[in-house]
Design an enzyme around this catalytic site. Structure first.
Site, PDB file in Angstrom:
ATOM      1  N   GLY A 174       0.847  -1.199   0.000  1.00 25.88           N
ATOM      2  CA  GLY A 174       0.000   0.000   0.000  1.00 25.88           C
ATOM      3  C   GLY A 174       0.877   1.241   0.000  1.00 25.88           C
ATOM      4  O   GLY A 174       1.962   1.255  -0.580  1.00 25.88           O
ATOM      5  N   ARG A 175       0.389   2.291   0.691  1.00 26.75           N
ATOM      6  CA  ARG A 175       1.139   3.561   0.706  1.00 26.75           C
ATOM      7  C   ARG A 175       2.559   3.357   1.228  1.00 26.75           C
ATOM      8  O   ARG A 175       3.540   3.780   0.599  1.00 26.75           O
ATOM      9  CB  ARG A 175       0.399   4.582   1.595  1.00 26.75           C
ATOM     10  N   ILE A 176       2.673   2.717   2.399  1.00 24.48           N
ATOM     11  CA  ILE A 176       4.012   2.589   3.001  1.00 24.48           C
ATOM     12  C   ILE A 176       4.824   1.520   2.269  1.00 24.48           C
ATOM     13  O   ILE A 176       6.015   1.706   1.995  1.00 24.48           O
ATOM     14  CB  ILE A 176       3.916   2.291   4.512  1.00 24.48           C
ATOM     15  N   ARG A 196      -3.630  -8.364  -1.927  1.00 18.65           N
ATOM     16  CA  ARG A 196      -4.760  -9.119  -2.495  1.00 18.65           C
ATOM     17  C   ARG A 196      -5.140  -8.535  -3.863  1.00 18.65           C
ATOM     18  O   ARG A 196      -5.597  -9.231  -4.748  1.00 18.65           O
ATOM     19  CB  ARG A 196      -5.943  -9.091  -1.526  1.00 18.65           C
ATOM     20  N   THR A 197      -4.892  -7.217  -4.030  1.00 14.24           N
ATOM     21  CA  THR A 197      -5.180  -6.575  -5.317  1.00 14.24           C
ATOM     22  C   THR A 197      -3.865  -6.172  -5.977  1.00 14.24           C
ATOM     23  O   THR A 197      -3.041  -5.494  -5.345  1.00 14.24           O
ATOM     24  CB  THR A 197      -5.988  -5.271  -5.079  1.00 14.24           C
ATOM     25  N   ALA A 256       4.667  -3.272  10.766  1.00 14.04           N
ATOM     26  CA  ALA A 256       3.234  -3.055  10.542  1.00 14.04           C
ATOM     27  C   ALA A 256       2.478  -2.975  11.876  1.00 14.04           C
ATOM     28  O   ALA A 256       2.189  -1.867  12.358  1.00 14.04           O
ATOM     29  CB  ALA A 256       2.673  -4.154   9.653  1.00 14.04           C
ATOM     30  N   ARG A 257       2.187  -4.111  12.471  1.00 10.74           N
ATOM     31  CA  ARG A 257       1.462  -4.140  13.744  1.00 10.74           C
ATOM     32  C   ARG A 257       1.780  -5.429  14.481  1.00 10.74           C
ATOM     33  O   ARG A 257       1.913  -6.483  13.850  1.00 10.74           O
ATOM     34  CB  ARG A 257      -0.028  -4.141  13.469  1.00 10.74           C
ATOM     35  N   GLU A 286       2.090  -4.954  23.119  1.00 13.47           N
ATOM     36  CA  GLU A 286       2.978  -3.831  23.458  1.00 13.47           C
ATOM     37  C   GLU A 286       2.445  -3.084  24.682  1.00 13.47           C
ATOM     38  O   GLU A 286       1.241  -2.935  24.807  1.00 13.47           O
ATOM     39  CB  GLU A 286       3.022  -2.830  22.287  1.00 13.47           C
ATOM     40  N   HIS A 304       8.272   0.716  18.667  1.00  9.71           N
ATOM     41  CA  HIS A 304       7.185   1.301  17.874  1.00  9.71           C
ATOM     42  C   HIS A 304       7.450   2.789  17.567  1.00  9.71           C
ATOM     43  O   HIS A 304       6.684   3.676  17.959  1.00  9.71           O
ATOM     44  CB  HIS A 304       5.825   1.129  18.576  1.00  9.71           C
ATOM     45  N   ILE A 305       8.547   3.011  16.840  1.00 11.67           N
ATOM     46  CA  ILE A 305       8.949   4.390  16.499  1.00 11.67           C
ATOM     47  C   ILE A 305       8.900   4.627  14.992  1.00 11.67           C
ATOM     48  O   ILE A 305       9.553   5.541  14.482  1.00 11.67           O
ATOM     49  CB  ILE A 305      10.365   4.716  17.032  1.00 11.67           C
ATOM     50  N   GLY A 306       8.147   3.796  14.272  1.00 13.80           N
ATOM     51  CA  GLY A 306       8.113   3.890  12.803  1.00 13.80           C
ATOM     52  C   GLY A 306       7.953   5.309  12.289  1.00 13.80           C
ATOM     53  O   GLY A 306       8.657   5.751  11.383  1.00 13.80           O
TER      54      GLY A 306
HETATM   55  P1  NAP Z   1      -2.440   0.902   3.185  1.00 15.46           P
HETATM   56  O1  NAP Z   1      -2.050   1.972   2.222  1.00 15.46           O
HETATM   57  O2  NAP Z   1      -3.885   0.625   3.412  1.00 15.46           O
HETATM   58  O3  NAP Z   1      -1.706  -0.426   2.708  1.00 15.46           O
HETATM   59  C1  NAP Z   1      -1.976  -1.666   3.251  1.00 15.46           C
HETATM   60  C2  NAP Z   1      -1.735  -2.705   2.170  1.00 15.46           C
HETATM   61  O4  NAP Z   1      -1.906  -4.007   2.742  1.00 15.46           O
HETATM   62  C3  NAP Z   1      -2.703  -2.587   1.003  1.00 15.46           C
HETATM   63  O5  NAP Z   1      -1.958  -2.526  -0.180  1.00 15.46           O
HETATM   64  C4  NAP Z   1      -3.528  -3.872   1.068  1.00 15.46           C
HETATM   65  O6  NAP Z   1      -3.807  -4.298  -0.247  1.00 15.46           O
HETATM   66  C5  NAP Z   1      -2.579  -4.824   1.785  1.00 15.46           C
HETATM   67  N1  NAP Z   1      -3.253  -5.904   2.507  1.00 15.46           N
HETATM   68  C6  NAP Z   1      -4.309  -5.822   3.335  1.00 15.46           C
HETATM   69  N2  NAP Z   1      -4.624  -7.034   3.794  1.00 15.46           N
HETATM   70  C7  NAP Z   1      -3.762  -7.904   3.229  1.00 15.46           C
HETATM   71  C8  NAP Z   1      -3.567  -9.305   3.290  1.00 15.46           C
HETATM   72  N3  NAP Z   1      -4.378 -10.072   4.027  1.00 15.46           N
HETATM   73  N4  NAP Z   1      -2.557  -9.852   2.600  1.00 15.46           N
HETATM   74  C9  NAP Z   1      -1.755  -9.089   1.828  1.00 15.46           C
HETATM   75  N5  NAP Z   1      -1.893  -7.752   1.704  1.00 15.46           N
HETATM   76  C10 NAP Z   1      -2.879  -7.174   2.405  1.00 15.46           C
HETATM   77  O7  NAP Z   1      -1.841   1.174   4.623  1.00 15.46           O
HETATM   78  P2  NAP Z   1      -0.486   1.930   4.995  1.00 15.46           P
HETATM   79  O8  NAP Z   1      -0.756   3.367   5.148  1.00 15.46           O
HETATM   80  O9  NAP Z   1       0.575   1.469   4.064  1.00 15.46           O
HETATM   81  O10 NAP Z   1      -0.244   1.346   6.469  1.00 15.46           O
HETATM   82  C11 NAP Z   1      -0.164  -0.039   6.698  1.00 15.46           C
HETATM   83  C12 NAP Z   1      -0.070  -0.325   8.178  1.00 15.46           C
HETATM   84  O11 NAP Z   1       1.205   0.033   8.666  1.00 15.46           O
HETATM   85  C13 NAP Z   1      -1.014   0.468   9.092  1.00 15.46           C
HETATM   86  O12 NAP Z   1      -2.310  -0.078   9.107  1.00 15.46           O
HETATM   87  C14 NAP Z   1      -0.328   0.397  10.442  1.00 15.46           C
HETATM   88  O13 NAP Z   1      -0.797  -0.714  11.181  1.00 15.46           O
HETATM   89  C15 NAP Z   1       1.136   0.176  10.081  1.00 15.46           C
HETATM   90  N6  NAP Z   1       1.991   1.325  10.463  1.00 15.46           N
HETATM   91  C16 NAP Z   1       2.941   1.157  11.416  1.00 15.46           C
HETATM   92  C17 NAP Z   1       3.751   2.229  11.753  1.00 15.46           C
HETATM   93  C18 NAP Z   1       4.806   2.102  12.822  1.00 15.46           C
HETATM   94  O14 NAP Z   1       5.020   3.056  13.553  1.00 15.46           O
HETATM   95  N7  NAP Z   1       5.490   0.983  12.924  1.00 15.46           N
HETATM   96  C19 NAP Z   1       3.596   3.461  11.130  1.00 15.46           C
HETATM   97  C20 NAP Z   1       2.624   3.595  10.169  1.00 15.46           C
HETATM   98  C21 NAP Z   1       1.823   2.513   9.834  1.00 15.46           C
HETATM   99  P3  NAP Z   1      -5.037  -5.264  -0.547  1.00 15.46           P
HETATM  100  O15 NAP Z   1      -6.218  -4.696   0.199  1.00 15.46           O
HETATM  101  O16 NAP Z   1      -5.149  -5.216  -2.023  1.00 15.46           O
HETATM  102  O17 NAP Z   1      -4.639  -6.597  -0.053  1.00 15.46           O
HETATM  103  C1  GLV Z   2       1.382   3.729  13.768  1.00 11.08           C
HETATM  104  O1  GLV Z   2       1.634   2.633  14.127  1.00 11.08           O
HETATM  105  C2  GLV Z   2       0.321   4.052  12.865  1.00 11.08           C
HETATM  106  O2  GLV Z   2      -0.506   3.183  12.564  1.00 11.08           O
HETATM  107  O3  GLV Z   2       0.284   5.214  12.434  1.00 11.08           O
END
Ligand code: NAP
Ligand code: GLV
Length: 339
Positions: A174-176, A196-197, A256-257, A286, A304-306
């Protein structure tokens, strides 16, 4: 004559007119956020930054129309039962698995998040962990600090894995995930991804990334990054069976989480060298992470400092404030996730 209501005085009317909508900010934010929200709202601010217990959170949110919270706050049906004035919960995070968004929708409560503004910082930290695990940065620093560096430069000391020209697998593009793939271009890496897409051809070409099944990504990659949101569907997406598909030289990165990776299965794999290493920013339960991680050399750990750069955290908090303000002033919040 018996008076059953009092005629409001001019002073009462003035204070009624001036009465502001009450909101709770559940954790410490930035002064700029308080300054932005103060003109419109009466703010109950948990500036001390201690995590509020579920009871404390409910008590303080009870009279509020809006709550700005973090992923440490569990917002569920029991919370909504008590907080009957609530119109919006604004999470200062992109992930919102701490909130029962479907239950909120049933009750007409808007849930918002902070996508986009943290992509670069989170991708940077993901790469930092990847590089730390590959090149044994945290392990060798601990070794040096313990006073174990006795022989000076030695040819076979702390040998790690090449990052350049290696294969990077991204599960959750996705975005990240895509922002991580951009960084891989600079290291001449081959990028395989699973979503998935499937992405459109132009995006795949720009990122030099090719689509594969999750199984192929796990089998072929030198580094596997998971970047999916947490949900029942992604609970333990990476467990014993998935790790067994990985190369014994491979490294797993979870930014991720907590819960997307089965931590007990990963600990077993790291202990028995089924894979070479891991880099982890997130954990099950956590901040009480599985203490066995602390006994392992082949894992790089961060708390958790992403997204933790000043500018990114400021952008997240301001976006959360903007979402909350919009929802409480009759406008559409920019990042409304349960419409
Ligand atoms: P996003 O743009 O919604 O991207 C998530 C991606 O995951 C989508 O491309 C989605 O595509 C895919 N996905 C969902 N379910 C899936 C599955 N079962 N198998 C394979 N792919 C799957 O979200 P984002 O902004 O990138 O953020 C993602 C996550 O990063 C957040 O929800 C958060 O939990 C985590 N995060 C952590 C930190 C940190 O501090 N460590 C910081 C920011 C975010 P499809 O729907 O097509 O499968
Ligand atoms: C951090 O983990 C976030 O989901 O923004």
């Amino acid at each position: 004559m018996k008076r059953i209501w009092a005629v409001p005085t001019n002073t009462d009317l003035e204070s009624l007119i001036k009465m502001k909508t009450r909101i709770l900010i559940s954790r410490q934010v930035f002064r700029e956020v308080i300054d932005f929200l103060s003109p419109d709202f009466e703010i109950d601010y948990n500036e001390g930054d201690d995590i509020l217990s579920p009871d404390q959170l409910r008590d303080r949110a009870q009279a509020c129309a809006g709550v700005m919270c973090t992923i440490a706050d569990k917002i569920d049906a029991a919370f909504f039962d008590v907080c009957t004035h609530l119109k919006v919960v604004s999470n200062i995070a992109v992930g919102y698995n701490n909130i029962d968004a479907a239950e909120a929708k049933r009750r007409g409560i808007k849930i918002t998040n902070t996508p986009g503004v943290l992509d670069n910082a989170t991708a940077d930290l993901t790469f930092a962990l990847l590089m730390a695990a590959a090149r044994r940065v945290t392990e060798s620093e601990a070794w040096l600090r313990r006073g174990d560096w006795k022989k000076g430069f030695a040819l076979q000391q702390m040998l790690g894995a090449d990052i350049h020209r290696a294969t990077l697998g991204i599960i959750g593009m996705g975005r990240i995930g895509q922002t991580i793939a951009k960084r891989a271009l600079g290291f001449d890496m081959t990028v395989r991804y699973y979503n998935r897409t499937r992405l459109d051809a132009a995006t795949e070409a720009a990122l030099n990334a090719s689509y594969a099944t999750q199984e192929a990504v796990l089998r072929e990659s030198d580094f596997v990054v998971v970047m999916v949101p947490y949900s029942p569907a992604t609970h333990h997406l990476i467990g014993t069976q998935e790790i067994a598909l990985m190369k014994p030289t491979a490294i797993l990165i979870n930014t991720a989480r907590g819960g997307v990776v089965d931590d007990a299965a990963l600990i077993d794999a790291l202990r028995t060298n089924k894979i070479a290493g891991a880099g982890l920013d997130v954990f099950e339960n956590e901040p009480q992470l599985n203490r066995e991680f602390l006994t392992l050399n082949n894992v790089a750990l961060t708390p958790h400092i992403g997204s933790a750069t000043r500018s990114t955290r400021m952008a997240m908090a301001m976006l959360a404030a903007t979402n909350l303000q919009a929802a409480l002033t009759g406008k559409e919040p920019p990042n409304w996730v349960n419409r």
